[in-house]
Motif scaffolding. Sequence first.
Motif, short mmCIF file in Angstrom:
data_model
loop_
_atom_site.label_atom_id
_atom_site.label_comp_id
_atom_site.label_asym_id
_atom_site.label_seq_id
_atom_site.Cartn_x
_atom_site.Cartn_y
_atom_site.Cartn_z
N VAL A 89 0.84 -1.20 0.00
CA VAL A 89 0.00 0.00 0.00
C VAL A 89 0.87 1.25 0.00
CG1 VAL A 89 -1.67 1.35 1.35
CG2 VAL A 89 -1.96 -1.12 1.11
N LYS A 90 0.54 2.17 -0.92
CA LYS A 90 1.25 3.44 -0.96
C LYS A 90 0.23 4.58 -0.78
CE LYS A 90 5.11 2.05 -3.89
NZ LYS A 90 4.83 0.60 -3.83
N GLY A 91 0.66 5.66 -0.13
CA GLY A 91 -0.18 6.85 0.00
C GLY A 91 -1.10 6.86 1.20
N TRP A 92 -1.09 5.78 1.98
CA TRP A 92 -1.91 5.73 3.19
C TRP A 92 -1.06 5.28 4.36
CZ3 TRP A 92 -6.41 8.01 2.65
CH2 TRP A 92 -7.01 8.04 1.39
N LYS A 93 -1.40 5.79 5.56
CA LYS A 93 -0.62 5.44 6.74
C LYS A 93 -1.54 5.24 7.94
CE LYS A 93 0.35 10.22 8.17
NZ LYS A 93 -0.73 10.82 7.34
N VAL A 94 -1.02 4.58 8.94
CA VAL A 94 -1.75 4.38 10.20
C VAL A 94 -2.13 5.75 10.77
CG1 VAL A 94 -1.53 3.57 12.59
CG2 VAL A 94 -0.70 2.14 10.71
N GLY A 95 -3.38 5.87 11.19
CA GLY A 95 -3.87 7.14 11.75
C GLY A 95 -4.69 7.97 10.78
N ASP A 96 -4.61 7.67 9.47
CA ASP A 96 -5.42 8.42 8.50
C ASP A 96 -6.91 8.18 8.76
OD1 ASP A 96 -3.27 9.53 7.19
OD2 ASP A 96 -3.27 8.09 5.52
N ARG A 97 -7.71 9.25 8.66
CA ARG A 97 -9.18 9.18 8.85
C ARG A 97 -9.81 8.99 7.49
NH1 ARG A 97 -11.33 13.85 10.12
NH2 ARG A 97 -12.82 13.24 11.72
N VAL A 98 -10.53 7.88 7.31
CA VAL A 98 -10.96 7.49 5.97
C VAL A 98 -12.37 6.91 5.95
CG1 VAL A 98 -8.62 7.02 5.12
CG2 VAL A 98 -9.94 5.19 6.23
N SER A 99 -12.94 6.88 4.74
CA SER A 99 -14.13 6.10 4.42
C SER A 99 -13.83 5.26 3.19
CB SER A 99 -15.32 7.01 4.10
OG SER A 99 -15.93 7.49 5.26
N ASN B 58 -11.21 -4.95 6.83
CA ASN B 58 -10.13 -4.87 5.85
C ASN B 58 -10.73 -4.50 4.50
OD1 ASN B 58 -8.11 -5.71 7.67
ND2 ASN B 58 -8.55 -7.87 7.26
N VAL B 59 -10.19 -3.46 3.87
CA VAL B 59 -10.68 -3.03 2.55
C VAL B 59 -9.50 -2.74 1.64
CG1 VAL B 59 -12.86 -2.06 3.39
CG2 VAL B 59 -10.84 -0.60 3.26
N PRO B 60 -9.69 -2.85 0.31
CA PRO B 60 -8.61 -2.49 -0.61
C PRO B 60 -8.28 -1.00 -0.51
CG PRO B 60 -10.65 -3.03 -1.82
CD PRO B 60 -10.90 -3.35 -0.38
N SER B 61 -7.01 -0.69 -0.56
CA SER B 61 -6.59 0.71 -0.39
C SER B 61 -7.12 1.60 -1.51
CB SER B 61 -5.06 0.81 -0.30
OG SER B 61 -4.47 0.34 -1.50
N HIS B 62 -7.39 1.01 -2.70
CA HIS B 62 -7.89 1.85 -3.81
C HIS B 62 -9.31 2.36 -3.55
CE1 HIS B 62 -9.10 -2.28 -5.52
NE2 HIS B 62 -10.25 -1.67 -5.27
N SER B 63 -10.00 1.83 -2.54
CA SER B 63 -11.38 2.25 -2.25
C SER B 63 -11.45 3.45 -1.30
CB SER B 63 -12.15 1.09 -1.62
OG SER B 63 -11.69 0.84 -0.28
N LEU B 64 -10.31 3.89 -0.79
CA LEU B 64 -10.32 4.84 0.33
C LEU B 64 -10.39 6.30 -0.11
CD1 LEU B 64 -7.57 3.32 2.64
CD2 LEU B 64 -10.06 3.04 2.80
N VAL B 65 -11.09 7.08 0.72
CA VAL B 65 -11.16 8.53 0.56
C VAL B 65 -10.96 9.14 1.94
CG1 VAL B 65 -12.65 10.48 -0.06
CG2 VAL B 65 -12.71 8.39 -1.42
N LYS B 66 -10.17 10.22 2.01
CA LYS B 66 -9.95 10.89 3.30
C LYS B 66 -11.20 11.65 3.72
CE LYS B 66 -5.12 11.65 4.27
NZ LYS B 66 -3.93 12.49 4.16
N ILE B 67 -11.54 11.59 5.01
CA ILE B 67 -12.66 12.37 5.54
C ILE B 67 -12.17 13.82 5.70
CG2 ILE B 67 -14.22 12.68 7.52
CD1 ILE B 67 -13.53 9.77 8.25
N PRO B 68 -12.98 14.81 5.28
CA PRO B 68 -12.59 16.20 5.52
C PRO B 68 -12.29 16.46 7.01
CG PRO B 68 -14.46 16.11 4.01
CD PRO B 68 -14.24 14.71 4.50
N GLU B 69 -11.26 17.25 7.25
CA GLU B 69 -10.80 17.45 8.63
C GLU B 69 -11.82 18.13 9.52
OE1 GLU B 69 -6.94 19.16 9.04
OE2 GLU B 69 -5.98 17.59 7.83
N HIS B 70 -12.73 18.94 8.92
CA HIS B 70 -13.70 19.66 9.75
C HIS B 70 -14.87 18.78 10.17
CE1 HIS B 70 -15.69 20.07 5.82
NE2 HIS B 70 -16.79 20.43 6.44
#
Length: 341
Positions: free
Chosen positions: A80-90, A124-136
């Motif tokens: 997996v590239k571009g994602w790390k532990v702690g990222d807030r995602v859907s 567990n989900v494929p990393s290509h499915s992920l989107v970051k949640i807006p910080e606000h």
Amino acid sequence: MSIPSTIREYRSQGDNHQNLKIQQAPLSKPRASEVTIKVHAVSLQYRDLIVSKGRYPGQKTNVVPCSDGAGEIVAVGEDVKGWKVGDRVSPNFAVDHIHGDVTEDIKNTGLGGQIDGMLREYINVPSHSLVKIPEHLTYEEGATLPCAALTAYNALLGPVPLKGGDYVLVLGTGGVSIFGLQIALASGANVIVTSSSDEKLQVATKLGAHHVINYNKNPNWEDEVLKITAGRGVDHIIEVGGPNTIRKCIKAIKYAGQVHIIGFVSGGDSGIPVGAAIGKAITFRGILIGSVKQFEDMNRLFIARQIHPVVDRVFSFEQAIDAYSYLESQKHVGKVVIKIA
């Protein structure tokens, strides 16, 4: 953070939401291209009620329900590239819908229907499915985005995007409808909202709706829409009613307008009147959620306009059955959320 080897999850037997059961299940390590998410919240859709009754086309037997959730990454597969532990995602609703149009194969990756979904503590989900949640946004707010928000965004800002000054008609005040209101307003449109409840219409007015119509008090609401638009009709309709409202929408839409077909909560079994549709050159577009790319584009709008989803009520993980019952009662405005972590 230590990751458990067993987790709690709900399973649906397809015999009504009252029979949803919590059970223990093993949690495997993520595959090379996957991440493990600790789920903080999920939101409910009308689709989840259909799945709970075993009536959703192609649903998996004994499925873990719910398509929409938000959480934090707690483990990352080796490729997996571009994602790390702690990222807030859907994860996206259909995990393989990355960009472009839906295909049969993509459709068969719909969480909480064709494959196991989000109503569990970890996934567990494929990393290509992920989107970051807006910080606000909180996790509870972020959990409302993958289906209801993206459906409304795809309708109004998809192939034929609305323009500032357009008129948008939104049927009802459920999840997709309220997001349709918010997205249309953020894009400079004039918005008309219908509901059977004056209390719900007050909420829509507070959110910025320009015109509201109580369809119980005004059963010929399509005539009211024409009056509001000086006889022209609206440019876009968020159509969640189905057969019982489609004829009224045909009258309310402008010539060559866009009717976005999203649901069938009002019931009925008659089809689209073909002659009337041709006679006004109407485009009817079925909306099947959206892609990861559209999800990312939508989040940019939410960040730019600091849009907060409307969360009606939050239930605990143990109260999931109560959350389903509340959704079924249709007393809500906006979204019903289950907090997990």
